[in-house]
Design an enzyme around this catalytic site. Structure first.
Site, PDB file in Angstrom:
ATOM      1  N   CYS A  50       0.838  -1.224   0.119  1.00  0.00           N
ATOM      2  CA  CYS A  50       0.086   0.048   0.062  1.00  0.00           C
ATOM      3  C   CYS A  50       0.835   1.347   0.142  1.00  0.00           C
ATOM      4  O   CYS A  50       1.902   1.333   0.676  1.00  0.00           O
ATOM      5  CB  CYS A  50      -1.013   0.023   1.290  1.00  0.00           C
ATOM      6  SG  CYS A  50      -2.167  -1.336   1.401  1.00  0.00           S
TER       7      CYS A  50
ATOM      8  N   ARG B 236       4.068  -0.501  -4.735  1.00  0.00           N
ATOM      9  CA  ARG B 236       3.435  -1.145  -3.287  1.00  0.00           C
ATOM     10  C   ARG B 236       2.257  -1.871  -3.278  1.00  0.00           C
ATOM     11  O   ARG B 236       1.812  -2.311  -2.476  1.00  0.00           O
ATOM     12  CB  ARG B 236       3.494   0.274  -2.189  1.00  0.00           C
ATOM     13  CG  ARG B 236       5.052   0.756  -2.419  1.00  0.00           C
ATOM     14  CD  ARG B 236       4.835   2.128  -1.070  1.00  0.00           C
ATOM     15  NE  ARG B 236       4.639   1.630   0.007  1.00  0.00           N
ATOM     16  CZ  ARG B 236       5.491   1.105   0.671  1.00  0.00           C
ATOM     17  NH1 ARG B 236       6.806   1.226   0.417  1.00  0.00           N
ATOM     18  NH2 ARG B 236       5.055   0.843   2.028  1.00  0.00           N
TER      19      ARG B 236
ATOM     20  N   GLU C 244       7.313 -15.157 -11.124  1.00  0.00           N
ATOM     21  CA  GLU C 244       6.848 -14.022 -10.782  1.00  0.00           C
ATOM     22  C   GLU C 244       6.016 -13.229 -11.697  1.00  0.00           C
ATOM     23  O   GLU C 244       4.767 -12.821 -11.783  1.00  0.00           O
ATOM     24  CB  GLU C 244       7.807 -12.910 -10.358  1.00  0.00           C
ATOM     25  CG  GLU C 244       8.032 -13.192  -8.927  1.00  0.00           C
ATOM     26  CD  GLU C 244       9.287 -12.199  -8.555  1.00  0.00           C
ATOM     27  OE1 GLU C 244       9.093 -11.779  -7.517  1.00  0.00           O
ATOM     28  OE2 GLU C 244      10.206 -11.966  -9.256  1.00  0.00           O
TER      29      GLU C 244
ATOM     30  N   HIS D  88      16.762 -37.039  -7.320  1.00  0.00           N
ATOM     31  CA  HIS D  88      15.994 -37.420  -6.133  1.00  0.00           C
ATOM     32  C   HIS D  88      14.465 -36.958  -6.414  1.00  0.00           C
ATOM     33  O   HIS D  88      13.951 -36.848  -5.226  1.00  0.00           O
ATOM     34  CB  HIS D  88      16.660 -36.794  -4.914  1.00  0.00           C
ATOM     35  CG  HIS D  88      17.947 -37.395  -4.714  1.00  0.00           C
ATOM     36  ND1 HIS D  88      18.240 -38.802  -4.444  1.00  0.00           N
ATOM     37  CD2 HIS D  88      19.351 -36.986  -4.891  1.00  0.00           C
ATOM     38  CE1 HIS D  88      19.601 -38.889  -4.210  1.00  0.00           C
ATOM     39  NE2 HIS D  88      20.162 -37.960  -4.490  1.00  0.00           N
TER      40      HIS D  88
ATOM     41  N   ASN E  81      -1.608   1.927   5.696  1.00  0.00           N
ATOM     42  CA  ASN E  81      -0.717   0.846   4.944  1.00  0.00           C
ATOM     43  C   ASN E  81      -0.245  -0.203   6.177  1.00  0.00           C
ATOM     44  O   ASN E  81       0.010   0.596   7.325  1.00  0.00           O
ATOM     45  CB  ASN E  81       0.604   1.605   4.434  1.00  0.00           C
ATOM     46  CG  ASN E  81       1.779   0.543   4.315  1.00  0.00           C
ATOM     47  OD1 ASN E  81       1.315  -0.679   3.873  1.00  0.00           O
ATOM     48  ND2 ASN E  81       2.901   1.223   4.433  1.00  0.00           N
ATOM     49  N   GLY E  82      -0.487  -1.483   6.152  1.00  0.00           N
ATOM     50  CA  GLY E  82      -0.110  -2.111   7.283  1.00  0.00           C
ATOM     51  C   GLY E  82      -1.393  -3.105   7.720  1.00  0.00           C
ATOM     52  O   GLY E  82      -2.277  -3.095   7.044  1.00  0.00           O
TER      53      GLY E  82
ATOM     54  N   TRP F 257      -2.641  -2.776  -1.703  1.00  0.00           N
ATOM     55  CA  TRP F 257      -2.406  -4.121  -2.072  1.00  0.00           C
ATOM     56  C   TRP F 257      -3.180  -5.136  -0.869  1.00  0.00           C
ATOM     57  O   TRP F 257      -3.083  -4.699   0.323  1.00  0.00           O
ATOM     58  CB  TRP F 257      -0.897  -4.366  -1.638  1.00  0.00           C
ATOM     59  CG  TRP F 257      -0.505  -5.588  -1.866  1.00  0.00           C
ATOM     60  CD1 TRP F 257      -0.363  -6.083  -3.279  1.00  0.00           C
ATOM     61  CD2 TRP F 257      -0.181  -6.750  -1.142  1.00  0.00           C
ATOM     62  NE1 TRP F 257       0.003  -7.616  -2.991  1.00  0.00           N
ATOM     63  CE2 TRP F 257       0.088  -8.043  -1.753  1.00  0.00           C
ATOM     64  CE3 TRP F 257      -0.443  -6.897   0.369  1.00  0.00           C
ATOM     65  CZ2 TRP F 257       0.557  -9.241  -1.273  1.00  0.00           C
ATOM     66  CZ3 TRP F 257      -0.011  -8.118   1.001  1.00  0.00           C
ATOM     67  CH2 TRP F 257       0.513  -9.192   0.226  1.00  0.00           C
TER      68      TRP F 257
ATOM     69  N   LYS G  33       5.938  -4.591  -4.603  1.00  0.00           N
ATOM     70  CA  LYS G  33       7.662  -4.807  -4.454  1.00  0.00           C
ATOM     71  C   LYS G  33       8.033  -4.633  -3.005  1.00  0.00           C
ATOM     72  O   LYS G  33       9.064  -5.081  -2.939  1.00  0.00           O
ATOM     73  CB  LYS G  33       7.997  -3.419  -5.364  1.00  0.00           C
ATOM     74  CG  LYS G  33       9.314  -3.311  -5.115  1.00  0.00           C
ATOM     75  CD  LYS G  33       9.975  -2.873  -6.477  1.00  0.00           C
ATOM     76  CE  LYS G  33      11.298  -3.057  -6.690  1.00  0.00           C
ATOM     77  NZ  LYS G  33      11.673  -4.133  -7.033  1.00  0.00           N
TER      78      LYS G  33
ATOM     79  N   GLU H 148      16.871 -17.795  -8.448  1.00  0.00           N
ATOM     80  CA  GLU H 148      16.597 -16.654  -8.956  1.00  0.00           C
ATOM     81  C   GLU H 148      15.811 -16.743 -10.390  1.00  0.00           C
ATOM     82  O   GLU H 148      15.016 -15.890 -10.762  1.00  0.00           O
ATOM     83  CB  GLU H 148      17.727 -15.854  -8.865  1.00  0.00           C
ATOM     84  CG  GLU H 148      17.418 -14.397  -9.337  1.00  0.00           C
ATOM     85  CD  GLU H 148      16.404 -13.389  -8.501  1.00  0.00           C
ATOM     86  OE1 GLU H 148      15.844 -14.049  -7.558  1.00  0.00           O
ATOM     87  OE2 GLU H 148      16.143 -12.406  -9.098  1.00  0.00           O
TER      88      GLU H 148
ATOM     89  N   LYS I 234      12.171 -15.314 -11.176  1.00  0.00           N
ATOM     90  CA  LYS I 234      11.778 -14.252 -12.275  1.00  0.00           C
ATOM     91  C   LYS I 234      10.727 -14.975 -13.016  1.00  0.00           C
ATOM     92  O   LYS I 234       9.739 -14.332 -13.511  1.00  0.00           O
ATOM     93  CB  LYS I 234      13.011 -13.861 -12.879  1.00  0.00           C
ATOM     94  CG  LYS I 234      14.097 -13.263 -12.511  1.00  0.00           C
ATOM     95  CD  LYS I 234      13.504 -11.578 -11.893  1.00  0.00           C
ATOM     96  CE  LYS I 234      13.079 -11.532 -10.586  1.00  0.00           C
ATOM     97  NZ  LYS I 234      13.700 -11.353  -9.428  1.00  0.00           N
TER      98      LYS I 234
HETATM   99  C1  G6P Z   1       8.954  -8.729  -2.507  1.00  0.00           C
HETATM  100  C2  G6P Z   1       9.269  -8.347  -3.970  1.00  0.00           C
HETATM  101  C3  G6P Z   1      10.769  -9.105  -4.218  1.00  0.00           C
HETATM  102  C4  G6P Z   1      11.619  -8.947  -3.079  1.00  0.00           C
HETATM  103  C5  G6P Z   1      11.051  -9.362  -1.864  1.00  0.00           C
HETATM  104  C6  G6P Z   1      12.068  -8.750  -0.785  1.00  0.00           C
HETATM  105  O1  G6P Z   1       8.571  -9.767  -2.294  1.00  0.00           O
HETATM  106  O2  G6P Z   1       8.230  -8.821  -4.646  1.00  0.00           O
HETATM  107  O3  G6P Z   1      11.115  -8.624  -5.411  1.00  0.00           O
HETATM  108  O4  G6P Z   1      12.893  -9.692  -3.310  1.00  0.00           O
HETATM  109  O5  G6P Z   1      10.019  -8.475  -1.485  1.00  0.00           O
HETATM  110  O6  G6P Z   1      12.205  -7.421  -0.700  1.00  0.00           O
HETATM  111  P1  G6P Z   1      13.508  -6.592   0.036  1.00  0.00           P
HETATM  112  O7  G6P Z   1      13.157  -4.996  -0.421  1.00  0.00           O
HETATM  113  O8  G6P Z   1      13.634  -6.810   1.551  1.00  0.00           O
HETATM  114  O9  G6P Z   1      14.669  -6.949  -0.860  1.00  0.00           O
END
Ligand code: G6P
Length: 610
Positions: A2, A27, A489, A505, A99-100, A74, A605, A482, A486
């Site tokens: 948010c 956000r 996501e 395994h 927010n929260g 969000w 994010k 990673e 990606k």
């Molecule tokens: C969210 C984002 C990710 C990020 C993670 C940790 O899930 O979508 O892209 O890696 O938070 O965020 P930070 O700001 O702590 O690296």
């Protein structure tokens, strides 16, 4: 999660609020809304979906006012519909954005219903609006009512509140979620971050945990947790308004992928000279603390966690320092045993991730030597609460899927590991060579980016897939994780990352003609073992995409798939270089599938709630 923006000015604040919300959309983007004081009336507009929907609504039904609060959501409590969108209003007079999460909202809701309040939404936020209204009815002014209300709230929050009866005033408060004050000329603002306000000011004050602030267009008064008036320092932000623009790129994510050579170069700038890491780049007293480190505990979430996993291989392999790593949401609730002389290392792009911050605070109770933060946002909570800090200098990252934040985290972590390795007896010659390797990283990433057209073509072969498997070994196992993260996501293809040796395994059972397998193959001591793992895939008819070092020879005769060559530059920097083609692959697959690349569904994010 948010985003909040608020303004008290002597001009119409609606354009300021909309532009702020657009910058905060990373956000959350389930719904958006704003309230302004329009004459004697509190006017409100809310829409489901992105800020552009709100903007369109305001074009057809304009409202204006000189005091306002706004929100992009969000969803946590209540589905993302218009009724649950913020601001929430009590009896047409008190308006709140939040927010929260308010953990005791159910009890408060019951209590307020007892006082005759009717609830329109399913949100936890609405209790704040009614509670403030209720307290105002007892004769309190807006600030005192918000002050009293937040004493009753359990959980993490940042809020902005205004009242029809106190035009020109906005009250903000933060506990566990970020809120900054933007200082203008004859106008003042609140925002979840600096980016939201950079178009209207470059002067900011950062609120401390528990602070409450009252802004009018001419004044800013901050109160601490105990209600005492306090001063918070004013900072001049160096962020340029252009840094948050998309420019000629189709998506922020693509822009950020291509910014990596520059971003990594910035992370290394002024920190390396003559193949040595310069003294004191970790802070003045860092030397003394770092020399005592005998164990490192890394804590992070998401992509930052993957960067930490890479660092663990480096720390044990180069510095001989035992290292543990855990996702923050687990670490914070575990009775972790802390070995003597441990350093707590938190990695976070935003510096506001709720779990990572909670883990840091939890760690403080457990006798660590100290805390060290690798972070991209100056003045974030993580930076302010850590003993030592190394900033990644990636610049604002807007795309929800993290790219340049990851490679700059790796660069920053490599600096820290090499320093610890030097202190712990890494041979001088090897040290100099590795620092030199590190300084070539921007160039090698730039070379890897030249693969973009080739990868874009390859992406067509993934468009109709439902699953994908990513393999790596050793320091490149986190790269496989990673790559899988990606892809899932942003393209919504189910993807998993595995250590290649673990294939037999379990995951091998999934491999058939429909399962693309993407493997990272550096030219290192594990190459022959990796080739055997690839044979296992080949024997099952799997489609094999190998991203390999230039010198690697892989017999590709009769293999379905492709071989992509990069020059990874050796074990230290290889994970950062190999990640680039995987980022490009995820990006192009997502574009072909027509997903919302920069704002994938259900994600945000910066995750400032649990
Ligand atoms: C969210 C984002 C990710 C990020 C993670 C940790 O899930 O979508 O892209 O890696 O938070 O965020 P930070 O700001 O702590 O690296």
């Amino acid at each position: 999660m948010c985003g909040i923006v608020a303004a008290a000015a002597e001009r119409d604040v609606v354009p300021i609020l909309i532009s702020g919300l657009k910058a905060l959309e990373y956000r959350g983007y389930d719904s958006a809304g704003l309230s302004v004081l329009s004459g004697e009336e509190l006017a409100r507009a809310r829409t489901v979906g992105k800020v552009r929907e709100l903007e369109a609504r305001l074009e057809s039904h304009p409202i204006s006012g000189m005091t306002g609060i706004a929100h992009t959501r969000w969803a946590t409590h209540g589905v993302p519909n218009e009724v649950n969108a913020h601001p929430h209003v009590s009896i047409d007079s008190v308006s709140v954005v939040h927010n929260g999460i308010i953990e005791n909202h159910v009890a408060l809701r019951e209590e307020l219903k007892g006082h005759g309040y009717r609830f329109d939404s399913d949100t936890d936020t609405e209790v704040i609006a009614h509670l403030v209204h209720h307290l105002r009815k007892q004769g309190m002014d807006l600030r005192s009512a918000v002050q009293a209300a937040i004493q009753r709230l359990h959980g993490a929050f940042a809020i902005a509140v205004m009242s029809r009866d106190e035009p020109g005033h906005v009250i903000g408060a933060r506990r566990g979620s970020p809120l900054v004050v933007g200082i203008g000329i004859g106008e003042n603002f609140l925002g979840s971050d600096v980016q939201a306000l950079i178009k209207v000011t470059n002067q900011f004050s950062y609120l401390d945990e528990g602070d409450l602030v009252e802004i009018t267009r001419n004044s800013i008064q901050v109160y601490d947790l105990d209600g005492n008036r306090v001063e918070r320092r004013v900072h001049t932000s160096e962020l340029s308004a252009d840094a948050v623009e998309r420019g000629e790129y189709r998506h922020y994510m693509l822009k950020e992928i291509f910014e990596q050579p520059r971003a990594v170069a910035d992370t290394l700038e002024g920190r390396i000279a003559s193949d040595r890491i310069l003294p004191n780049i970790f802070g003045v007293k860092s030397d003394e603390l770092l020399r005592r480190v005998r164990h490192v505990q890394i804590v992070a979430c998401g992509t930052s966690y993957h960067a930490g996993m890479v660092a663990r291989y480096w720390l044990e392999g180069l510095a001989g320092i035992p290292c543990s790593i855990e996702v923050a949401s687990e670490y914070r609730y575990r009775q972790a045993v802390v070995p003597a002389d441990s350093l707590f290392l938190a990695i976070s792009q935003s510096g506001e991730t709720a779990d990572t911050l909670a883990a840091l605070r939890e760690g403080r109770q457990h006798g660590y030597l100290g805390s060290f933060a690798i972070c991209n946002v100056p003045e974030s909570s993580l930076v302010r609460e850590s003993d030592l800090v190394l900033m990644t200098r990636a610049g604002p990252e807007i795309g929800v899927a993290s790219t340049k934040a990851f490679t700059t985290q790796l660069a920053a972590l490599a600096l820290l590991v090499l320093e610890l390795a030097r202190m712990n007896g890494l041979a001088e010659e090897r040290y100099l060579r590795l620092v030199n390797d590190l300084s070539t990283l921007p160039r090698r990433i730039a070379d890897a980016l030249e693969l973009a057209p080739q990868i874009a073509e390859l992406a067509e072969r993934f468009v109709h897939k439902h699953h994908a498997l990513f393999l790596g070994r050793g320091v490149n196992f986190p790269v496989a994780l990673e790559g899988a993260l990606k892809l899932k996501e942003i393209s919504y293809i189910h993807a998993e990352g595995y250590p290649a040796g673990e294939l037999k395994h379990g995951p091998l059972a999934l491999v058939d003609e429909d399962m693309p397998v993407i493997a990272v193959a550096p030219n290192n001591q594990l190459l022959e073992k990796l080739k055997s793992n690839l044979e296992e895939v080949r024997a099952r008819g799997g489609e094999l995409f190998v991203i390999a070092d230039d010198e690697v020879r892989i017999d590709s005769d009769g293999v379905r798939g492709a071989l992509i060559k990069v020059n990874s530059g050796g074990n230290l920097i290889a994970p950062a270089v190999f990640t680039v083609p995987l980022q490009l692959l995820a990006y192009h697959v997502a574009v072909l599938r027509g997903t919302d690349v920069d704002q994938p569904r259900n994600l945000a994010k910066s995750v400032t709630v649990e």
